[in-house]
Design a protein around this motif. Structure first.
Motif, PDB file in Angstrom:
ATOM      1  N   ILE A  26       0.836  -1.206   0.000  1.00  0.00           N
ATOM      2  CA  ILE A  26       0.000   0.000   0.000  1.00  0.00           C
ATOM      3  C   ILE A  26       0.874   1.261   0.000  1.00  0.00           C
ATOM      4  O   ILE A  26       0.659   2.192  -0.773  1.00  0.00           O
ATOM      5  N   THR A  35      -1.724   5.311   5.294  1.00  0.00           N
ATOM      6  CA  THR A  35      -1.684   4.114   6.158  1.00  0.00           C
ATOM      7  C   THR A  35      -0.316   4.082   6.823  1.00  0.00           C
ATOM      8  O   THR A  35       0.702   4.020   6.136  1.00  0.00           O
ATOM      9  N   ILE A  49      -6.598  -0.976   7.812  1.00  0.00           N
ATOM     10  CA  ILE A  49      -7.298  -0.685   6.556  1.00  0.00           C
ATOM     11  C   ILE A  49      -8.552  -1.574   6.521  1.00  0.00           C
ATOM     12  O   ILE A  49      -8.731  -2.390   7.415  1.00  0.00           O
ATOM     13  N   SER A  58      -2.819  -4.129   8.444  1.00  0.00           N
ATOM     14  CA  SER A  58      -2.199  -4.516   7.170  1.00  0.00           C
ATOM     15  C   SER A  58      -0.734  -4.900   7.306  1.00  0.00           C
ATOM     16  O   SER A  58      -0.128  -5.360   6.339  1.00  0.00           O
ATOM     17  N   THR A  73      -8.431   2.355   1.951  1.00  0.00           N
ATOM     18  CA  THR A  73      -7.505   3.063   2.836  1.00  0.00           C
ATOM     19  C   THR A  73      -8.077   4.438   3.174  1.00  0.00           C
ATOM     20  O   THR A  73      -9.067   4.891   2.587  1.00  0.00           O
TER      21      THR A  73
END
Ligand code: FES
Length: 163
Positions: A26, A35, A49, A58, A73
């Motif tokens: 991500i 994130t 997330i 995550s 997200t």
């Protein structure tokens, strides 16, 4: 390995190493740096997330485990026009953040919390966010922020500490 996943409604096909963590995909492959990584050991919740609508940490999921799934997200939470989500508004108006490091994870966790329980008690909120750590607010204003969003989602005038 080649994986395909949807992130914030955009389909991606990516070549990843089997050991790649979802949070790294991500942040590093997709540049979605909202994130956060606080601990990398499933403790702090900064990396929370939504995976197929369920809040997950995550840093504890391999990117390959998200193959074929849908990720959401913090970048998807505000409206395209910049209009804040009720939870974002709640955190802002009720001083639910100081440094802000935990905030994206808190908000993603709270989205699922309010979907499952639109009118939670204070105790249910505190239990619901117990997997997310905050080192500066003392949690009281985070609880108020979630109560604010709950009220707003239900069409009730939210209490706010803003003048
Ligand atoms: Fe994932 Fe702390 S970075 S739980």
């Amino acid at each position: 390995m080649e994986i395909t996943l949807k992130v914030n409604e955009v389909q991606h096909t990516l070549d990843v190493e089997p050991r790649t963590l979802l949070v790294h995909l991500i942040r590093e492959n997709l540049n979605l740096t909202g994130t956060h990584i606080g601990c990398d050991t499933t403790t702090c919740g900064a990396c929370t997330i939504l995976l197929d609508g369920k809040s997950v940490k995550s840093c504890t999921i391999l990117a390959v485990q998200a193959n074929g799934k849908s990720v959401r997200t913090i970048e998807s939470v505000a409206g395209a026009d910049g209009h804040l989500h009720p939870l974002q508004e709640g955190f802002k108006d009720n001083h639910g953040l100081h440094c802000g490091f935990c905030t994206p994870g808190m908000i993603m966790r709270s989205i699922e919390l309010l979907e499952n329980n639109p009118n939670p008690t204070e105790e249910e909120i505190r239990w619901g966010i117990s997997g997310n750590l905050c080192r500066c607010t003392g949690y009281n204003n985070i609880v108020k922020a979630i109560e604010y969003a709950s009220a707003k989602n239900r069409g009730v005038e939210p209490a706010s500490t803003e003048p």
